[in-house]
Enzyme design. Structure first.
Site, mmCIF file in Angstrom:
data_model
loop_
_atom_site.group_PDB
_atom_site.id
_atom_site.type_symbol
_atom_site.label_atom_id
_atom_site.label_comp_id
_atom_site.label_asym_id
_atom_site.label_seq_id
_atom_site.Cartn_x
_atom_site.Cartn_y
_atom_site.Cartn_z
ATOM 1 N N HIS A 181 0.825 -1.220 0.000
ATOM 2 C CA HIS A 181 0.000 0.000 0.000
ATOM 3 C C HIS A 181 0.857 1.268 0.000
ATOM 4 O O HIS A 181 0.371 2.337 -0.363
ATOM 5 C CB HIS A 181 -0.998 -0.007 1.173
ATOM 6 C CG HIS A 181 -0.401 0.230 2.522
ATOM 7 N ND1 HIS A 181 -0.048 -0.787 3.385
ATOM 8 C CD2 HIS A 181 -0.107 1.388 3.183
ATOM 9 C CE1 HIS A 181 0.423 -0.281 4.513
ATOM 10 N NE2 HIS A 181 0.403 1.042 4.420
ATOM 11 N N ASP A 196 0.077 -7.789 1.128
ATOM 12 C CA ASP A 196 0.519 -6.387 1.227
ATOM 13 C C ASP A 196 2.040 -6.249 1.260
ATOM 14 O O ASP A 196 2.601 -5.537 2.090
ATOM 15 C CB ASP A 196 -0.093 -5.720 2.463
ATOM 16 C CG ASP A 196 0.085 -4.195 2.443
ATOM 17 O OD1 ASP A 196 -0.099 -3.597 1.366
ATOM 18 O OD2 ASP A 196 0.439 -3.619 3.491
ATOM 19 N N SER A 233 4.061 1.893 8.375
ATOM 20 C CA SER A 233 3.646 0.968 7.318
ATOM 21 C C SER A 233 4.842 0.385 6.584
ATOM 22 O O SER A 233 5.765 1.107 6.198
ATOM 23 C CB SER A 233 2.753 1.695 6.314
ATOM 24 O OG SER A 233 1.507 2.002 6.858
#
Length: 726
Positions: free
Chosen positions: A260, A308, A396
């Site tokens: 992402h 991801d 992230s």
């Protein structure tokens, strides 16, 4: 939101990146910079380019609205990109000295809380130095040099506190026209990312987060040196990630982060991503950032939304002395007994979080059982407080390590916040990313284990143990020469190739290539034709992960026979001899000569020490043999001439006339006796003369070939002359 033979061809496009470009940013520069800049020049005190104030409150509301509209996990936003068309190399006001041009360009983004700049046309000529810094140089990056040049001709700065950004350059006048410095984007920061608001903090991360240099981080020194903060292509978002080991144990710089972070990048241009390593607070409770090192640019290798993950390869391999480690991993399906996350929440200095209990298989982001869930545990923050360190946006893509310090996944997202009730987060499973969606572009396996070794784990390893070179002699003769690759794991196959002037002996596929020269046996100390000279060559080692190493060597005898020029006669004075073709030739003399100076390797000054014949030698040598050039020199130091020299039979000895160049001539000299002496000093013959003998002949026809000394006695003095019998 959270986070073989020499004729085998090699495709050089597959060679591992060999450059070692990196720049350092001083986040806490104590030596402030005046209007004269880094190079202390009389620059104009002005703002060269200015952008109007933006409504920061409105920008924050816009971000909040956009996040609420989408259920997708997004990276941490810190700025809005502003398209510009700014040719700084053309617009800058230059000042000059004899060698360099100096320029300073000031940009002001009114009201901005931070600023960064991106160049879509970037090239620094050799010997150029560039610095990028904020107002007064409180944060400064540089020197930025030609090492940052890249095939894409793009480059981006780090993020600087405040609304002022200054670019200062020193470049050679002779190559200034080659300078490319065009910006198409500048980032207007609307979050106060560098505000120190609490003990242990530096930016906006929550107060429960724990610095990686606190006691909780003890034992994780290796892993923290693998983690980096990522700034995206237009300076808008932050993520985390880690440089990662491969089963080849090579230094190929693969970097793991979250999909992402890539998929939500507005331009998805990883070529312009920036990676800052070692960005941690120097102690547990201080609020300053250390001086991290930044690498510019990467290439997308694989990504998959389900787990991801996103794997990129840095454009530059870290130097072996950088301190950077490659993080180990495991693709075990067994849940880790406990887990540790190392990350940059909200782009803050590096933090550490710990889950003391086992991770569990979990569903997240619309996928089923594709993630590990880590439940964070209370810890001492190093200041005597018990807190539960969590993750935030900017974390992230950061790695989650198991109890064996191996990556088991990268952060996708989760609900955890400081003082929250849901203190857990979700990491995409490394074991599922290994096979991904079954293609090279959607899995890790073919990148991290291209030789299909079926490795289940790797360990965190310092770059110094992964850096490889070819060892072996730099000169190859007709005898066997052995080459090997350093730091190569046992049993790894090596594809050796080599230049046509080498002959294969043995070792293809192993870590020990044996070759020899194809030029035959060299003959030392002889003059040969150009066809017999050696030539430049190479050996190359292709190893796992398409890493190709090269060692340049010399094959056979030296390149040239030295040719010595200069006068063939001299008196006892200085004379210059020039070796034309090889600056590295060694000089020597024989006979009544001595070397009194060598200039630049190709000019030798000699001096005569007594009458006779001598030689000046220039020898070009290597392990395979030597070429020698020589010059025969007749030296006259006194009252007599002895000729011919060399001779086949007799020599004439004659007193020099009154107008001789030798100013030591005496009218009352005459020959009293002549002795012939060999090199060991033994007298072989003696001849005596009456008064006023000024010229005579000595018969040497019965003497063997060699060097002799003629000693002329004048009654009270004796003079010596070296002569060669052929």
């Amino acid at each position: 939101m959270k986070k073989v033979k020499y004729y085998i061809l090699i495709l050089w496009a597959s060679i591992c990146f060999l450059t070692q470009a990196q720049v350092s940013t001083n986040f806490n520069n104590e030596i402030l910079i005046s209007s004269q800049g880094r190079f202390a020049k009389d620059y104009l005190a002005q703002v060269d380019y200015e952008l109007p104030t933006k409504n920061i409150k409105e920008l924050l509301e816009q971000e909040k609205t956009e996040i609420a509209k989408s259920s997708e996990t997004k990276p941490f936003h810190l700025a809005v990109p502003i398209p510009i068309d700014l040719n700084i190399a053309y617009l800058i006001n230059w000042s000059y000295d004899k060698e360099y041009a100096y320029g300073k360009f000031t940009i002001k983004l009114n009201g901005a809380l931070s600023v960064s700049i991106n160049f879509d046309k970037f090239y620094l000529p050799k010997s150029t130095e560039m610095y990028v810094y904020n107002e007064n140089g409180e944060m400064i990056t540089g020197p930025i040099t030609e090492n940052e040049n890249n095939p894409n001709k793009i480059w981006g700065s780090w993020v600087y506190r405040g609304q002022i950004l200054i670019i200062e350059i020193k470049t050679p006048v002779s190559s200034k026209e080659q300078l490319l410095l065009h910006s198409n984007n500048i980032a207007y920061g609307y979050k106060e990312i560098y505000k120190s608001i609490k003990v242990g903090g530096f930016g906006q991360s929550g107060s429960c987060n724990i610095n990686v240099l606190c006691p909780l981080g003890n034992g994780w020194e290796g892993e923290r040196n693998s983690v980096a903060l990522i700034l995206n292509a237009n300076g808008q978002t932050w993520c985390s990630g880690s440089i990662i080991m491969n089963a080849c144990s090579s230094s190929r710089p693969f970097f793991l982060t979250a999909n992402h972070c890539y998929a939500t990048d507005p331009i998805q241009d990883v070529a312009a991503w920036r990676f800052t390593f070692q960005a941690w607070s120097p102690t547990c409770t201080t609020t300053q950032n250390s001086n991290g090192v930044t690498y510019n640019g990467s290439t997308l290798r694989a990504n998959w939304a389900n787990s991801d993950f996103c794997l990129v390869e840095l454009n530059n391999t870290p130097p072996s002395n950088s301190g950077i480690n490659y993080a180990g991993w495991t693709r075990s399906v067994t849940p880790a007994q406990n887990a540790t996350g190392i990350h940059h929440p909200s782009g803050d200095v590096m933090k550490i979080s710990r889950a003391e209990n086992a991770v569990t298989v979990a569903s997240y982001g619309g996928t089923i059982n594709q993630h590990w869930r880590a439940n964070w545990s209370p810890q001492n923050n190093g200041a005597g407080q018990i807190v539960t360190a969590i993750t935030e946006g900017g974390s992230s893509g950061s790695p989650l390590f198991d109890q064996n310090h191996r990556i088991i996944g990268q952060l996708n997202g989760g609900p955890s916040v400081c003082d929250g009730s849901q203190l857990w987060d979700f990491y995409g499973r490394f074991d599922l990313s290994w096979t991904g969606n079954g293609t090279d572009a959607t899995r890790l396996s073919n990148w991290l284990d291209p030789n299909n070794s079926n490795a289940l784990t790797t360990n965190t390893t310092n770059i110094s143990y992964l850096t490889r070179n070819i060892t072996g002699p730099s000169t190859v003769c007709s005898l066997n020469a052995t080459y090997a690759v350093t730091n190569l794991p046992s049993g790894q196959v090596v594809n050796w190739t080599f230049s046509p002037n080498l002959i294969y002996v043995s070792g293809q596929g192993t870590n020990q290539l044996v070759v020899k020269s194809s030029d035959g046996d060299p003959l030392p100390l002889v003059s040969l034709s150009y066809d017999n000279y050696g030539s430049s060559g190479w050996v190359r080692a292709g190893t796992c992960n398409n890493v190709v190493l090269e060692k340049t060597i010399w094959v056979g005898l030296p390149a040239y026979t030295p040719i010595v020029t200069g006068s063939s006669t001299m008196f006892c004075s200085q004379s210059l001899y020039v070796e034309k073709y090889n600056r590295n030739a060694a000089w020597s003399v024989y006979g009544p000569l001595q070397v009194i100076g060598v200039n630049y390797g190709y000019k030798c000054t000699v001096k005569g020490t007594e009458s006779g014949v001598g030689w000046v030698y220039a020898t070009n040598s290597n392990l395979c043999g030597s070429f020698r050039g020589e010059k025969l020199v007749q030296v006259t130091c006194s009252s007599y001439s002895v000729f011919p020299n060399p001779t086949n039979s007799e020599v004439t000895i004659s007193l020099l006339p009154d107008n001789s160049i030798d100013k030591s001539f005496q009218k009352d000299k005459s020959i009293k006796s002549i002795r012939v002496v060999d090199k060991s000093g033994i007298t072989l013959s003696t001849q005596k003369y009456g008064s006023e003998t000024f010229e005579t002949k000595i018969d040497l026809s019965k003497f063997t070939t060699g060097v002799y000394i003629i000693k002329i006695n004048e009654g009270t003095d004796e003079e010596s002359y070296t002569i060669v019998k052929q």
